[in-house]
Design a protein around this motif. Sequence first.
Motif, PDB file in Angstrom:
ATOM      1  N   ASN A 194      10.511 -12.082  -2.955  1.00 27.95           N
ATOM      2  CA  ASN A 194      11.683 -11.408  -3.512  1.00 27.95           C
ATOM      3  C   ASN A 194      12.850 -11.598  -2.546  1.00 27.95           C
ATOM      4  O   ASN A 194      12.862 -11.033  -1.447  1.00 27.95           O
ATOM      5  CB  ASN A 194      11.364  -9.925  -3.698  1.00 27.95           C
ATOM      6  CG  ASN A 194      12.578  -9.095  -4.070  1.00 27.95           C
ATOM      7  OD1 ASN A 194      13.674  -9.603  -4.308  1.00 27.95           O
ATOM      8  ND2 ASN A 194      12.404  -7.784  -4.120  1.00 27.95           N
TER       9      ASN A 194
ATOM     10  N   PRO B 289       9.087  -8.787 -11.988  1.00 26.87           N
ATOM     11  CA  PRO B 289       7.716  -8.635 -12.494  1.00 26.87           C
ATOM     12  C   PRO B 289       7.383  -9.582 -13.642  1.00 26.87           C
ATOM     13  O   PRO B 289       6.237 -10.027 -13.763  1.00 26.87           O
ATOM     14  CB  PRO B 289       7.649  -7.167 -12.936  1.00 26.87           C
ATOM     15  CG  PRO B 289       9.047  -6.704 -13.035  1.00 26.87           C
ATOM     16  CD  PRO B 289       9.842  -7.510 -12.068  1.00 26.87           C
TER      17      PRO B 289
ATOM     18  N   THR C  94       6.922 -13.241 -12.077  1.00 24.04           N
ATOM     19  CA  THR C  94       5.767 -13.391 -11.169  1.00 24.04           C
ATOM     20  C   THR C  94       4.489 -12.812 -11.763  1.00 24.04           C
ATOM     21  O   THR C  94       3.535 -12.554 -11.032  1.00 24.04           O
ATOM     22  CB  THR C  94       6.070 -12.695  -9.827  1.00 24.04           C
ATOM     23  OG1 THR C  94       6.216 -11.277 -10.045  1.00 24.04           O
ATOM     24  CG2 THR C  94       7.348 -13.243  -9.207  1.00 24.04           C
TER      25      THR C  94
ATOM     26  N   LEU D 194       1.222 -13.300  -6.812  1.00 18.09           N
ATOM     27  CA  LEU D 194       1.509 -12.366  -5.729  1.00 18.09           C
ATOM     28  C   LEU D 194       2.990 -12.412  -5.382  1.00 18.09           C
ATOM     29  O   LEU D 194       3.561 -13.488  -5.183  1.00 18.09           O
ATOM     30  CB  LEU D 194       0.673 -12.721  -4.505  1.00 18.09           C
ATOM     31  CG  LEU D 194       0.888 -11.852  -3.260  1.00 18.09           C
ATOM     32  CD1 LEU D 194       0.477 -10.409  -3.527  1.00 18.09           C
ATOM     33  CD2 LEU D 194       0.125 -12.423  -2.067  1.00 18.09           C
ATOM     34  N   LEU D 195       3.608 -11.248  -5.276  1.00 18.92           N
ATOM     35  CA  LEU D 195       5.012 -11.129  -4.890  1.00 18.92           C
ATOM     36  C   LEU D 195       5.086 -10.462  -3.513  1.00 18.92           C
ATOM     37  O   LEU D 195       4.464  -9.427  -3.283  1.00 18.92           O
ATOM     38  CB  LEU D 195       5.788 -10.295  -5.918  1.00 18.92           C
ATOM     39  CG  LEU D 195       7.256 -10.013  -5.599  1.00 18.92           C
ATOM     40  CD1 LEU D 195       8.078 -11.304  -5.599  1.00 18.92           C
ATOM     41  CD2 LEU D 195       7.843  -9.008  -6.591  1.00 18.92           C
TER      42      LEU D 195
ATOM     43  N   ASN E 236       7.619  -8.670  -0.833  1.00 14.41           N
ATOM     44  CA  ASN E 236       8.921  -8.006  -0.699  1.00 14.41           C
ATOM     45  C   ASN E 236       9.135  -7.653   0.765  1.00 14.41           C
ATOM     46  O   ASN E 236       8.372  -6.873   1.335  1.00 14.41           O
ATOM     47  CB  ASN E 236       8.956  -6.716  -1.533  1.00 14.41           C
ATOM     48  CG  ASN E 236       8.627  -6.955  -2.998  1.00 14.41           C
ATOM     49  OD1 ASN E 236       9.475  -7.263  -3.800  1.00 14.41           O
ATOM     50  ND2 ASN E 236       7.338  -6.805  -3.332  1.00 14.41           N
TER      51      ASN E 236
ATOM     52  N   ALA F 229      11.168  -2.684  -4.115  1.00 16.88           N
ATOM     53  CA  ALA F 229      10.262  -3.578  -4.834  1.00 16.88           C
ATOM     54  C   ALA F 229      10.129  -3.093  -6.274  1.00 16.88           C
ATOM     55  O   ALA F 229      10.396  -1.935  -6.573  1.00 16.88           O
ATOM     56  CB  ALA F 229       8.893  -3.586  -4.148  1.00 16.88           C
TER      57      ALA F 229
ATOM     58  N   LYS G 295       5.245  -3.911 -10.867  1.00 14.43           N
ATOM     59  CA  LYS G 295       4.448  -4.990 -10.302  1.00 14.43           C
ATOM     60  C   LYS G 295       3.270  -4.429  -9.534  1.00 14.43           C
ATOM     61  O   LYS G 295       3.422  -3.491  -8.732  1.00 14.43           O
ATOM     62  CB  LYS G 295       5.333  -5.827  -9.372  1.00 14.43           C
ATOM     63  CG  LYS G 295       4.642  -7.001  -8.707  1.00 14.43           C
ATOM     64  CD  LYS G 295       4.335  -8.097  -9.701  1.00 14.43           C
ATOM     65  CE  LYS G 295       3.637  -9.273  -9.014  1.00 14.43           C
ATOM     66  NZ  LYS G 295       3.203 -10.294  -9.962  1.00 14.43           N
TER      67      LYS G 295
ATOM     68  N   LYS H  62       0.457  -6.778  -8.223  1.00 12.91           N
ATOM     69  CA  LYS H  62       0.052  -7.751  -7.210  1.00 12.91           C
ATOM     70  C   LYS H  62       1.239  -8.039  -6.296  1.00 12.91           C
ATOM     71  O   LYS H  62       1.954  -9.026  -6.467  1.00 12.91           O
ATOM     72  CB  LYS H  62      -0.424  -9.043  -7.871  1.00 12.91           C
ATOM     73  CG  LYS H  62      -1.719  -8.894  -8.653  1.00 12.91           C
ATOM     74  CD  LYS H  62      -2.142 -10.231  -9.250  1.00 12.91           C
ATOM     75  CE  LYS H  62      -3.432 -10.081 -10.044  1.00 12.91           C
ATOM     76  NZ  LYS H  62      -3.851 -11.366 -10.673  1.00 12.91           N
ATOM     77  N   GLN H  63       1.440  -7.151  -5.327  1.00 13.28           N
ATOM     78  CA  GLN H  63       2.571  -7.351  -4.433  1.00 13.28           C
ATOM     79  C   GLN H  63       2.310  -6.745  -3.055  1.00 13.28           C
ATOM     80  O   GLN H  63       1.510  -5.824  -2.887  1.00 13.28           O
ATOM     81  CB  GLN H  63       3.854  -6.782  -5.030  1.00 13.28           C
ATOM     82  CG  GLN H  63       3.889  -5.298  -5.236  1.00 13.28           C
ATOM     83  CD  GLN H  63       5.246  -4.831  -5.765  1.00 13.28           C
ATOM     84  OE1 GLN H  63       6.290  -5.470  -5.556  1.00 13.28           O
ATOM     85  NE2 GLN H  63       5.260  -3.714  -6.468  1.00 13.28           N
TER      86      GLN H  63
ATOM     87  N   VAL I  47       4.547  -4.934  -0.115  1.00  9.11           N
ATOM     88  CA  VAL I  47       5.814  -4.204  -0.047  1.00  9.11           C
ATOM     89  C   VAL I  47       6.101  -3.804   1.397  1.00  9.11           C
ATOM     90  O   VAL I  47       5.226  -3.282   2.088  1.00  9.11           O
ATOM     91  CB  VAL I  47       5.769  -2.940  -0.936  1.00  9.11           C
ATOM     92  CG1 VAL I  47       7.074  -2.157  -0.826  1.00  9.11           C
ATOM     93  CG2 VAL I  47       5.496  -3.321  -2.385  1.00  9.11           C
TER      94      VAL I  47
ATOM     95  N   ALA J 295       0.691  -1.076  -4.943  1.00  5.75           N
ATOM     96  CA  ALA J 295       0.849  -2.260  -4.096  1.00  5.75           C
ATOM     97  C   ALA J 295      -0.460  -2.622  -3.411  1.00  5.75           C
ATOM     98  O   ALA J 295      -1.241  -1.748  -3.025  1.00  5.75           O
ATOM     99  CB  ALA J 295       1.933  -2.011  -3.050  1.00  5.75           C
TER     100      ALA J 295
END
Length: 348
Positions: free
Chosen positions: A6, A72, A75, A79-80, A82, A87, A91, A93-94, A96, A129
């Motif tokens: 991000n 969101p 992606t 996986l995102l 941040n 964030a 979402k 799968k991230q 943070v 998260a």
Amino acid sequence: MRVFVNCKWMGQELTGTQRYASELTRRVVLPGGSRPVLVVPSDAVVPEWAQDEFLVHRSRYRGILFEQLALPLLTFGSLLVNLGGPAPILKRKQIVTMHDASFVRLPETYSRRFVLWYKFLYRSVAKSARQILTVSRFSAGELAEFLNIPVSELRVVPNGSDHMDDLPTRRPDLNIKEDQPYALCVGTLAKHKNLKPVVDKLRDAGVTVVIVGAAGSSRVFQSEGGVSDDRVIVAGRIDDAELKWLYSHATALVFPSLYEGFGLPIVEAQRCGCAVISSDRASLTEVGGSGAVYFPAGSPSTAAEIYDRIQSDQDFRTNLVAEGHRNADRFAWDASASSLSQIIGEVA
């Protein structure tokens, strides 16, 4: 699993948070040696290093639509990561990054709307998260208490200091005479930065003070006694090369903040050979280590006394500068990026 970053921070002014996101993003390497995809809002200015080494996807949206809707959707299933602020709530799968809990500890510094939004955002994101990062052990404890989770669930990936090494140095266009001693302050006029009481005491003691980042006129620092503000130079926002010059030529950085998740100016100054005087609050003793002299945040006169000693005792200043440089060596961007890459591998 594909990994996205991000990059909303590319559309914002550079502060410590944006510096953190930038330095880590440009260094992160995924398992197998690949690079993540950078997702940028419509108003982002993409730096050259990102254009040369990364696949960049520019969204049609910016602001909260980019953050909470476009990210969101784009992606989905991936996986995102941040690194620089809020964030997306939707979402799961991230990774943070939460830099601090200042909006909880010092809500009077922010608008009521901002505080309510961040409390809701952080609590919502923390529930889903895959991993929460922060920048210091102090912030990990603060966030764990606010989020009501074990501190072991947060991973600390600190700032670095070595970005200062490769910067050019340029003298800023300020009314500073050659070899003129001065105290440097870096911060805004936000209440938690605690600038005015310390600046007033330094100025009353005959010290020239250069303030970087503070908005408004030097008249903000005029005391009730009507003392002239000729010794207060409000530089406002300057570029990195000019800031490096100020660090390198200052008698000391005076950092009186009441609350910081990390306190990046401390290690920047130490890296540039500048003596550091800091308040003893929040993360600052953790970050400054033995390379700074600390004072009670509620005793600005003590900061002025420490400055006088640094200016008059050359051996004391030399030893403090050397210890500061050793302390700054603890914080390297490559090491932090390596930790981040490992965490991404574990989560992915």
